[in-house]
Design a protein around this motif. Structure first.
Motif, PDB file in Angstrom:
ATOM      1  N   MET A 154       0.849  -1.238   0.018  1.00 10.78           N
ATOM      2  CA  MET A 154      -0.066  -0.147   0.012  1.00 10.78           C
ATOM      3  C   MET A 154       0.832   1.311  -0.016  1.00 10.78           C
ATOM      4  SD  MET A 154      -3.052  -0.845  -0.059  1.00 10.78           S
ATOM      5  CE  MET A 154      -4.103   0.425   0.449  1.00 10.78           C
ATOM      6  N   PRO A 155       0.355   2.309  -0.630  1.00  5.22           N
ATOM      7  CA  PRO A 155       1.064   3.780  -0.420  1.00  5.22           C
ATOM      8  C   PRO A 155       1.440   3.899   1.193  1.00  5.22           C
ATOM      9  CG  PRO A 155      -0.821   3.841  -1.618  1.00  5.22           C
ATOM     10  CD  PRO A 155      -0.979   2.483  -0.975  1.00  5.22           C
ATOM     11  N   SER A 156       2.455   4.516   1.506  1.00  2.88           N
ATOM     12  CA  SER A 156       2.964   4.708   2.736  1.00  2.88           C
ATOM     13  C   SER A 156       3.299   6.231   2.846  1.00  2.88           C
ATOM     14  CB  SER A 156       4.287   4.034   2.847  1.00  2.88           C
ATOM     15  OG  SER A 156       5.321   4.514   2.184  1.00  2.88           O
ATOM     16  N   ALA A 157       3.273   6.675   4.169  1.00  3.09           N
ATOM     17  CA  ALA A 157       3.236   8.038   4.684  1.00  3.09           C
ATOM     18  C   ALA A 157       4.495   8.145   5.429  1.00  3.09           C
ATOM     19  CB  ALA A 157       2.077   8.558   5.251  1.00  3.09           C
ATOM     20  N   MET A 158       5.417   9.098   5.133  1.00  2.00           N
ATOM     21  CA  MET A 158       6.585   9.396   6.019  1.00  2.00           C
ATOM     22  C   MET A 158       6.634  10.860   6.401  1.00  2.00           C
ATOM     23  SD  MET A 158      10.570   9.541   5.086  1.00  2.00           S
ATOM     24  CE  MET A 158      10.926   7.765   4.475  1.00  2.00           C
ATOM     25  N   LYS A 159       6.941  10.707   7.743  1.00  6.15           N
ATOM     26  CA  LYS A 159       6.960  11.959   8.467  1.00  6.15           C
ATOM     27  C   LYS A 159       8.183  12.672   8.067  1.00  6.15           C
ATOM     28  CE  LYS A 159       6.439  14.769  12.935  1.00  6.15           C
ATOM     29  NZ  LYS A 159       6.174  14.479  14.180  1.00  6.15           N
ATOM     30  N   ILE A 160       8.167  13.780   7.487  1.00  5.05           N
ATOM     31  CA  ILE A 160       9.402  14.487   6.899  1.00  5.05           C
ATOM     32  C   ILE A 160       9.675  15.762   7.773  1.00  5.05           C
ATOM     33  CG2 ILE A 160       9.420  13.234   4.837  1.00  5.05           C
ATOM     34  CD1 ILE A 160       8.278  15.781   3.614  1.00  5.05           C
ATOM     35  N   ALA A 161       8.394  16.449   8.460  1.00  5.53           N
ATOM     36  CA  ALA A 161       8.979  17.770   9.090  1.00  5.53           C
ATOM     37  C   ALA A 161       8.041  17.790  10.279  1.00  5.53           C
ATOM     38  CB  ALA A 161       8.811  18.888   8.277  1.00  5.53           C
ATOM     39  N   GLY A 162       8.155  18.462  11.295  1.00  7.83           N
ATOM     40  CA  GLY A 162       7.300  18.617  12.519  1.00  7.83           C
ATOM     41  C   GLY A 162       8.025  19.821  13.271  1.00  7.83           C
ATOM     42  N   LYS A 163       7.058  20.603  14.144  1.00  9.80           N
ATOM     43  CA  LYS A 163       7.526  21.456  15.030  1.00  9.80           C
ATOM     44  C   LYS A 163       8.378  20.802  15.907  1.00  9.80           C
ATOM     45  CE  LYS A 163       5.701  25.849  16.398  1.00  9.80           C
ATOM     46  NZ  LYS A 163       4.719  26.600  16.150  1.00  9.80           N
ATOM     47  N   SER A 164       8.205  19.798  16.516  1.00 16.08           N
ATOM     48  CA  SER A 164       9.017  19.247  17.583  1.00 16.08           C
ATOM     49  C   SER A 164      10.061  18.472  17.054  1.00 16.08           C
ATOM     50  CB  SER A 164       8.177  18.130  18.507  1.00 16.08           C
ATOM     51  OG  SER A 164       7.915  17.001  17.683  1.00 16.08           O
ATOM     52  N   GLY A 165      10.283  18.026  15.672  1.00 13.07           N
ATOM     53  CA  GLY A 165      11.188  17.321  15.211  1.00 13.07           C
ATOM     54  C   GLY A 165      11.209  15.766  15.645  1.00 13.07           C
ATOM     55  N   LYS A 166      10.344  15.324  16.219  1.00 10.52           N
ATOM     56  CA  LYS A 166      10.166  13.955  16.846  1.00 10.52           C
ATOM     57  C   LYS A 166       9.799  13.258  15.714  1.00 10.52           C
ATOM     58  CE  LYS A 166       9.793  15.188  21.579  1.00 10.52           C
ATOM     59  NZ  LYS A 166       8.955  14.861  22.937  1.00 10.52           N
ATOM     60  N   GLY A 167       9.957  12.145  15.423  1.00  8.03           N
ATOM     61  CA  GLY A 167       9.515  11.051  14.467  1.00  8.03           C
ATOM     62  C   GLY A 167       9.618  11.394  13.138  1.00  8.03           C
ATOM     63  N   VAL A 168      10.436  12.369  12.823  1.00  7.24           N
ATOM     64  CA  VAL A 168      10.836  12.708  11.420  1.00  7.24           C
ATOM     65  C   VAL A 168      11.647  11.489  10.828  1.00  7.24           C
ATOM     66  CG1 VAL A 168      12.187  14.312   9.774  1.00  7.24           C
ATOM     67  CG2 VAL A 168      10.640  15.164  11.861  1.00  7.24           C
ATOM     68  N   GLY A 169      11.406  11.091   9.638  1.00  3.41           N
ATOM     69  CA  GLY A 169      11.897   9.979   9.074  1.00  3.41           C
ATOM     70  C   GLY A 169      11.488   8.543   9.056  1.00  3.41           C
ATOM     71  N   GLN A 170      10.297   8.526   9.869  1.00  4.34           N
ATOM     72  CA  GLN A 170       9.679   7.390  10.265  1.00  4.34           C
ATOM     73  C   GLN A 170       8.373   7.398   9.343  1.00  4.34           C
ATOM     74  OE1 GLN A 170       8.986   6.577  14.533  1.00  4.34           O
ATOM     75  NE2 GLN A 170      11.201   7.053  15.112  1.00  4.34           N
ATOM     76  N   TYR A 171       8.225   5.974   9.072  1.00  5.02           N
ATOM     77  CA  TYR A 171       6.780   5.575   8.298  1.00  5.02           C
ATOM     78  C   TYR A 171       5.739   5.764   9.729  1.00  5.02           C
ATOM     79  CZ  TYR A 171       9.315   4.577   4.075  1.00  5.02           C
ATOM     80  OH  TYR A 171      10.015   4.847   3.113  1.00  5.02           O
ATOM     81  N   VAL A 172       4.396   6.292   8.916  1.00  2.94           N
ATOM     82  CA  VAL A 172       3.277   6.362   9.806  1.00  2.94           C
ATOM     83  C   VAL A 172       2.132   5.881   9.166  1.00  2.94           C
ATOM     84  CG1 VAL A 172       4.239   8.399  11.265  1.00  2.94           C
ATOM     85  CG2 VAL A 172       3.012   8.951   9.336  1.00  2.94           C
ATOM     86  N   LEU A 173       1.127   5.727   9.942  1.00  3.63           N
ATOM     87  CA  LEU A 173      -0.147   5.188   9.258  1.00  3.63           C
ATOM     88  C   LEU A 173      -1.024   6.490   9.626  1.00  3.63           C
ATOM     89  CD1 LEU A 173      -1.915   3.136   8.203  1.00  3.63           C
ATOM     90  CD2 LEU A 173      -2.432   2.355  10.353  1.00  3.63           C
ATOM     91  N   LEU A 174      -1.190   6.864   8.665  1.00  3.28           N
ATOM     92  CA  LEU A 174      -2.625   7.947   8.777  1.00  3.28           C
ATOM     93  C   LEU A 174      -3.838   7.540   8.954  1.00  3.28           C
ATOM     94  CD1 LEU A 174      -1.136  10.840   6.142  1.00  3.28           C
ATOM     95  CD2 LEU A 174      -0.891  10.621   8.664  1.00  3.28           C
TER      96      LEU A 174
END
Length: 173
Positions: free
Chosen positions: A112-132
């Protein structure tokens, strides 16, 4: 005399609907660096088609996030070994987090298509795949029914007659 391929600064300003200051800033921050030809004091500045698209993509992103966040996204993509262009990426902004929806339809439906967090205010979890997670239609319908039951504005009996879907009590087993 050879033909220069690309777009002049004036054409780029018109095509991207941006300002001269914005183009200077994008170049200063190494986000979009045009080619220069000719005289060193007053060179001809040329932007490629891809750079035109990149400037437009950045302009769209800027409606949702800061230019600093855009720079962080480009930096993350570059440092992670991905193509750092934004023009061909489907990005989703949710609050202060930016997700890259990677759709590789070659392996669908096995992958399935995947989602990767690439930016965030806190910087936590950047570079990790997530399930929206998007709630199911049943969950959304039930939320509306629950709000209607407790609302001081909604006439619940009238609502019950007009609702297009019925409340479904979910039994956890």
């Amino acid at each position: 005399m050879s033909l220069i391929e690309g777009f002049t600064r004036t054409e780029t300003l018109a095509l991207t609907e941006t300002t001269s200051n914005r183009l200077q800033y994008l170049e200063k921050k190494d986000l979009v660096v045009p080619q220069r030809f000719g005289k060193s004091r007053k060179p001809t500045v040329i932007y490629t088609w891809e750079q035109i698209l990149e400037i437009r993509a950045i302009k769209h992103l800027r409606k949702e996030i800061s230019l600093q966040a855009v720079r962080k996204i480009v930096q993350f993509l570059n440092e992670s070994g991905f193509d750092d262009s934004l023009r061909d990426k489907q990005l989703v902004v949710i609050d202060d987090d930016v997700f890259w929806i990677r759709q590789d339809w070659q392996d669908f439906p096995e992958k399935m298509p995947s989602a990767m967090k690439i930016a965030g205010k806190s910087g936590k979890g950047v570079g990790q795949y997530v399930l929206l997670v998007i709630p199911t239609l049943t969950d959304i319908v039930n939320e509306v029914w629950e709000v209607a039951k407790t609302s001081e504005v909604i006439d619940f009996d009238n609502f019950r007659q007009r609702a297009k879907a019925q409340y479904t009590e979910i039994v956890s087993g």
